[in-house]
Design a protein around this motif. Structure first.
Motif, PDB file in Angstrom:
ATOM      1  N   ALA A   1      67.117  16.662  63.114  1.00  0.00           N
ATOM      2  CA  ALA A   1      68.250  17.291  62.437  1.00  0.00           C
ATOM      3  C   ALA A   1      69.492  16.446  62.664  1.00  0.00           C
ATOM      4  O   ALA A   1      69.610  15.777  63.686  1.00  0.00           O
ATOM      5  CB  ALA A   1      68.484  18.714  62.942  1.00  0.00           C
TER       6      ALA A   1
ATOM      7  N   THR B   1      74.651  19.704  57.298  1.00  0.00           N
ATOM      8  CA  THR B   1      73.429  19.541  58.083  1.00  0.00           C
ATOM      9  C   THR B   1      72.252  19.088  57.219  1.00  0.00           C
ATOM     10  O   THR B   1      72.223  19.307  55.997  1.00  0.00           O
ATOM     11  CB  THR B   1      73.046  20.850  58.777  1.00  0.00           C
ATOM     12  N   ASN B   2      71.301  18.479  57.894  1.00  0.00           N
ATOM     13  CA  ASN B   2      70.069  18.069  57.238  1.00  0.00           C
ATOM     14  C   ASN B   2      68.947  18.187  58.264  1.00  0.00           C
ATOM     15  O   ASN B   2      69.149  17.853  59.444  1.00  0.00           O
ATOM     16  CB  ASN B   2      70.168  16.628  56.731  1.00  0.00           C
ATOM     17  N   TYR B   3      67.792  18.676  57.816  1.00  0.00           N
ATOM     18  CA  TYR B   3      66.680  18.918  58.729  1.00  0.00           C
ATOM     19  C   TYR B   3      65.395  18.271  58.229  1.00  0.00           C
ATOM     20  O   TYR B   3      65.171  18.135  57.031  1.00  0.00           O
ATOM     21  CB  TYR B   3      66.416  20.430  58.852  1.00  0.00           C
TER      22      TYR B   3
ATOM     23  N   ASP C   1      61.590  18.535  57.289  1.00  0.00           N
ATOM     24  CA  ASP C   1      60.871  19.655  56.676  1.00  0.00           C
ATOM     25  C   ASP C   1      60.104  20.461  57.717  1.00  0.00           C
ATOM     26  O   ASP C   1      59.975  21.682  57.592  1.00  0.00           O
ATOM     27  CB  ASP C   1      59.908  19.133  55.611  1.00  0.00           C
ATOM     28  N   SER C   2      59.609  19.789  58.735  1.00  0.00           N
ATOM     29  CA  SER C   2      58.763  20.449  59.732  1.00  0.00           C
ATOM     30  C   SER C   2      59.523  21.455  60.597  1.00  0.00           C
ATOM     31  O   SER C   2      58.895  22.290  61.257  1.00  0.00           O
ATOM     32  CB  SER C   2      58.094  19.412  60.626  1.00  0.00           C
ATOM     33  N   VAL C   3      60.846  21.386  60.606  1.00  0.00           N
ATOM     34  CA  VAL C   3      61.618  22.295  61.467  1.00  0.00           C
ATOM     35  C   VAL C   3      62.537  23.225  60.684  1.00  0.00           C
ATOM     36  O   VAL C   3      63.187  24.093  61.278  1.00  0.00           O
ATOM     37  CB  VAL C   3      62.452  21.513  62.502  1.00  0.00           C
ATOM     38  N   LYS C   4      62.588  23.065  59.371  1.00  0.00           N
ATOM     39  CA  LYS C   4      63.460  23.920  58.558  1.00  0.00           C
ATOM     40  C   LYS C   4      63.103  25.386  58.748  1.00  0.00           C
ATOM     41  O   LYS C   4      61.934  25.756  58.738  1.00  0.00           O
ATOM     42  CB  LYS C   4      63.343  23.534  57.079  1.00  0.00           C
ATOM     43  N   GLY C   5      64.122  26.199  58.931  1.00  0.00           N
ATOM     44  CA  GLY C   5      63.921  27.634  59.125  1.00  0.00           C
ATOM     45  C   GLY C   5      63.644  28.013  60.563  1.00  0.00           C
ATOM     46  O   GLY C   5      63.659  29.197  60.902  1.00  0.00           O
ATOM     47  N   ARG C   6      63.394  27.037  61.431  1.00  0.00           N
ATOM     48  CA  ARG C   6      63.118  27.331  62.851  1.00  0.00           C
ATOM     49  C   ARG C   6      64.195  26.749  63.771  1.00  0.00           C
ATOM     50  O   ARG C   6      64.517  27.341  64.791  1.00  0.00           O
ATOM     51  CB  ARG C   6      61.761  26.758  63.252  1.00  0.00           C
TER      52      ARG C   6
ATOM     53  N   THR D   1      68.117  25.055  64.395  1.00  0.00           N
ATOM     54  CA  THR D   1      69.485  25.052  63.893  1.00  0.00           C
ATOM     55  C   THR D   1      70.320  24.082  64.710  1.00  0.00           C
ATOM     56  O   THR D   1      70.369  24.181  65.942  1.00  0.00           O
ATOM     57  CB  THR D   1      70.106  26.452  63.973  1.00  0.00           C
TER      58      THR D   1
END
Length: 121
Positions: A49, A57-59, A61-66, A68
């Motif tokens: 991230a 911010t940019n994340y 894909d494997s951690v998006k939604g989990r 911050t």
């Protein structure tokens, strides 16, 4: 020069949470984007991230939604809140910062020493 010190890693069970902290110290004209990378055994270091000085911010894909990412510009500190952790999140997590040095006034970057996150199944 800028120094980055991470803290907050450790051992956690799958589904649990951890909060990583990275504090920047030293002298810089400005600190721009700050971010977190990770490197699992036998794998390349990958972006987790990143957050700009303005808060964009940019994340991965494997951690998006989990996960911050957030930062406190007054404290030159960046955080990574990690929820719903999975065994595949196990890695050494590194803090990174882009900054403008004072003398000479050039763009540079800095890395922390890394903090280990282990997620057990």
């Amino acid at each position: 020069q800028l120094q980055l010190v991470e803290s907050g890693g450790g051992l956690v069970q799958a589904g649990g949470s951890l909060r990583l902290t990275c504090a920047a110290s030293g002298i810089a004209f400005s600190i721009d984007a700050m971010g977190w990378y990770r490197q699992a055994p036998g794998k390349q270091r990958e972006l987790v991230a990143v957050i700009s000085s303005g808060g964009s911010t940019n994340y991965a894909d494997s951690v998006k939604g989990r996960f911050t990412i957030s930062r406190d510009n007054a404290k030159n500190t960046v955080y990574l809140q990690m929820n719903s952790l999975k065994p595949e999140d196990t890695a050494v997590y590194y803090c990174h910062a882009n900054f403008i040095a004072i003398l000479p006034r050039i763009a540079r970057d800095a890395w922390g020493q890394g903090t280990l996150v282990t997620v057990s199944s």
